[in-house]
Design a protein around this motif. Structure first.
Motif, PDB file in Angstrom:
ATOM      1  N   ASP A  10      27.786  47.453  45.297  1.00 22.90           N
ATOM      2  CA  ASP A  10      26.438  47.273  45.826  1.00 22.90           C
ATOM      3  C   ASP A  10      25.870  45.950  45.318  1.00 22.90           C
ATOM      4  O   ASP A  10      25.021  45.921  44.433  1.00 22.90           O
ATOM      5  CB  ASP A  10      25.561  48.451  45.410  1.00 22.90           C
ATOM      6  N   ASP A  11      26.393  44.858  45.855  1.00 24.35           N
ATOM      7  CA  ASP A  11      25.994  43.484  45.506  1.00 24.35           C
ATOM      8  C   ASP A  11      26.194  43.180  44.019  1.00 24.35           C
ATOM      9  O   ASP A  11      25.379  42.514  43.386  1.00 24.35           O
ATOM     10  CB  ASP A  11      24.551  43.211  45.934  1.00 24.35           C
ATOM     11  N   GLN A  12      27.300  43.662  43.468  1.00 23.20           N
ATOM     12  CA  GLN A  12      27.655  43.345  42.091  1.00 23.20           C
ATOM     13  C   GLN A  12      28.628  42.166  42.097  1.00 23.20           C
ATOM     14  O   GLN A  12      29.296  41.902  43.100  1.00 23.20           O
ATOM     15  CB  GLN A  12      28.320  44.541  41.413  1.00 23.20           C
ATOM     16  N   SER A  13      28.735  41.496  40.976  1.00 23.84           N
ATOM     17  CA  SER A  13      29.698  40.410  40.851  1.00 23.84           C
ATOM     18  C   SER A  13      30.177  40.319  39.411  1.00 23.84           C
ATOM     19  O   SER A  13      29.508  40.780  38.491  1.00 23.84           O
ATOM     20  CB  SER A  13      29.087  39.079  41.301  1.00 23.84           C
ATOM     21  N   ALA A  14      31.357  39.730  39.252  1.00 26.42           N
ATOM     22  CA  ALA A  14      31.941  39.548  37.918  1.00 26.42           C
ATOM     23  C   ALA A  14      32.745  38.258  37.916  1.00 26.42           C
ATOM     24  O   ALA A  14      33.297  37.852  38.944  1.00 26.42           O
ATOM     25  CB  ALA A  14      32.833  40.732  37.550  1.00 26.42           C
ATOM     26  N   LEU A  15      32.809  37.620  36.754  1.00 24.48           N
ATOM     27  CA  LEU A  15      33.574  36.383  36.591  1.00 24.48           C
ATOM     28  C   LEU A  15      34.974  36.693  36.085  1.00 24.48           C
ATOM     29  O   LEU A  15      35.154  37.574  35.241  1.00 24.48           O
ATOM     30  CB  LEU A  15      32.878  35.454  35.598  1.00 24.48           C
ATOM     31  N   PHE A  16      35.959  35.934  36.593  1.00 24.11           N
ATOM     32  CA  PHE A  16      37.346  36.110  36.176  1.00 24.11           C
ATOM     33  C   PHE A  16      37.997  34.741  36.029  1.00 24.11           C
ATOM     34  O   PHE A  16      37.611  33.777  36.701  1.00 24.11           O
ATOM     35  CB  PHE A  16      38.134  36.932  37.204  1.00 24.11           C
ATOM     36  N   ASN A  17      38.993  34.686  35.172  1.00 24.82           N
ATOM     37  CA  ASN A  17      39.769  33.469  34.957  1.00 24.82           C
ATOM     38  C   ASN A  17      41.055  33.573  35.774  1.00 24.82           C
ATOM     39  O   ASN A  17      41.913  34.404  35.456  1.00 24.82           O
ATOM     40  CB  ASN A  17      40.087  33.313  33.470  1.00 24.82           C
ATOM     41  N   PRO A  18      41.239  32.727  36.823  1.00 27.41           N
ATOM     42  CA  PRO A  18      42.449  32.811  37.646  1.00 27.41           C
ATOM     43  C   PRO A  18      43.646  32.071  37.049  1.00 27.41           C
ATOM     44  O   PRO A  18      44.692  31.987  37.680  1.00 27.41           O
ATOM     45  CB  PRO A  18      42.012  32.165  38.961  1.00 27.41           C
ATOM     46  N   ASN A  19      43.508  31.577  35.837  1.00 30.00           N
ATOM     47  CA  ASN A  19      44.589  30.836  35.187  1.00 30.00           C
ATOM     48  C   ASN A  19      45.537  31.807  34.475  1.00 30.00           C
ATOM     49  O   ASN A  19      45.778  31.712  33.272  1.00 30.00           O
ATOM     50  CB  ASN A  19      44.019  29.812  34.209  1.00 30.00           C
ATOM     51  N   CYS A  20      46.053  32.775  35.261  1.00 28.80           N
ATOM     52  CA  CYS A  20      46.995  33.760  34.745  1.00 28.80           C
ATOM     53  C   CYS A  20      47.811  34.278  35.922  1.00 28.80           C
ATOM     54  O   CYS A  20      47.513  33.995  37.071  1.00 28.80           O
ATOM     55  CB  CYS A  20      46.273  34.900  34.039  1.00 28.80           C
ATOM     56  N   ARG A  21      48.820  35.062  35.635  1.00 30.48           N
ATOM     57  CA  ARG A  21      49.636  35.629  36.713  1.00 30.48           C
ATOM     58  C   ARG A  21      48.796  36.594  37.544  1.00 30.48           C
ATOM     59  O   ARG A  21      47.911  37.277  37.033  1.00 30.48           O
ATOM     60  CB  ARG A  21      50.850  36.334  36.140  1.00 30.48           C
ATOM     61  N   ASN A  22      49.092  36.626  38.844  1.00 34.46           N
ATOM     62  CA  ASN A  22      48.314  37.451  39.767  1.00 34.46           C
ATOM     63  C   ASN A  22      48.310  38.917  39.381  1.00 34.46           C
ATOM     64  O   ASN A  22      47.298  39.599  39.530  1.00 34.46           O
ATOM     65  CB  ASN A  22      48.847  37.281  41.189  1.00 34.46           C
ATOM     66  N   VAL A  23      49.426  39.423  38.881  1.00 32.99           N
ATOM     67  CA  VAL A  23      49.491  40.835  38.490  1.00 32.99           C
ATOM     68  C   VAL A  23      48.470  41.123  37.388  1.00 32.99           C
ATOM     69  O   VAL A  23      47.793  42.161  37.412  1.00 32.99           O
ATOM     70  CB  VAL A  23      50.927  41.233  38.081  1.00 32.99           C
ATOM     71  N   ASN A  24      48.297  40.208  36.453  1.00 34.03           N
ATOM     72  CA  ASN A  24      47.326  40.397  35.370  1.00 34.03           C
ATOM     73  C   ASN A  24      45.902  40.221  35.868  1.00 34.03           C
ATOM     74  O   ASN A  24      45.000  40.971  35.467  1.00 34.03           O
ATOM     75  CB  ASN A  24      47.614  39.425  34.231  1.00 34.03           C
ATOM     76  N   LEU A  25      45.702  39.250  36.746  1.00 35.02           N
ATOM     77  CA  LEU A  25      44.372  39.025  37.308  1.00 35.02           C
ATOM     78  C   LEU A  25      43.906  40.246  38.098  1.00 35.02           C
ATOM     79  O   LEU A  25      42.788  40.736  37.911  1.00 35.02           O
ATOM     80  CB  LEU A  25      44.382  37.779  38.203  1.00 35.02           C
TER      81      LEU A  25
END
Length: 159
Positions: A10-25
């Motif tokens: 419901d219009d939530q958001s979160a920050l993530f670091n994409p500098n890792c393997r896709n499986v971990n992301l």
């Protein structure tokens, strides 16, 4: 710092670091977004273009995602009963079910008389970003010719 914003719920958001393997992301996204760990998820840009992280688990997310980009969490549903092994994507952000243009791009209609290619498969060369990543030029651009190096007249040239 490299980061992406994932929108969900419901219009939530979160920050993530994409500098890792896709499986971990994807595992981290499932955990932070409170998703069922058994289901398959992916990310889509705000135009409906799916990143296909789930089909490239050992690659790095930074190769598929724009730095500081906004992405929408989508559920991947594989219909193994159909002949074409069709994949459908369901946005996990409330309100997107009314965005017909987004949904049409997210799940394009199959072409009559032919199989629909699964986006993100090994033979997917329709995306210019994929072309750059694999060292090929996009089919919409003519091949570039190597220009002749410019010469400096009168400098070190014998007449």
């Amino acid at each position: 710092m490299v980061f992406i914003t994932v929108r969900f719920g419901d219009d939530q958001s979160a920050l993530f670091n994409p500098n890792c393997r896709n499986v971990n992301l994807l595992r981290d996204i499932k955990r932070k977004c409170d998703c069922n760990i058994e289901e398959t998820f992916d990310l889509s840009d705000e135009n409906g273009e799916v990143a296909n992280l789930w089909s490239h688990p050992e690659d790095y997310g930074r190769n598929y995602l724009t730095e500081r980009g906004n992405f929408i969490l989508v559920r991947v549903e594989r219909n193994e009963a159909s002949e074409d092994d069709r994949v459908t994507y369901t946005p996990m952000l409330y309100g997107m079910e009314n965005q017909t243009e987004f949904l049409d791009r997210l799940n394009p209609k199959p072409v009559k008389g032919g199989k629909q290619r699964r986006r993100g498969g090994a033979d997917d060369s329709s995306s210019p970003k994929n072309d750059r990543r694999r060292g090929r030029q996009s089919s919409s651009q003519p091949p570039k010719k190597n220009p002749t190096p410019p010469t400096r007249s009168g400098v070190g040239v014998r007449k």
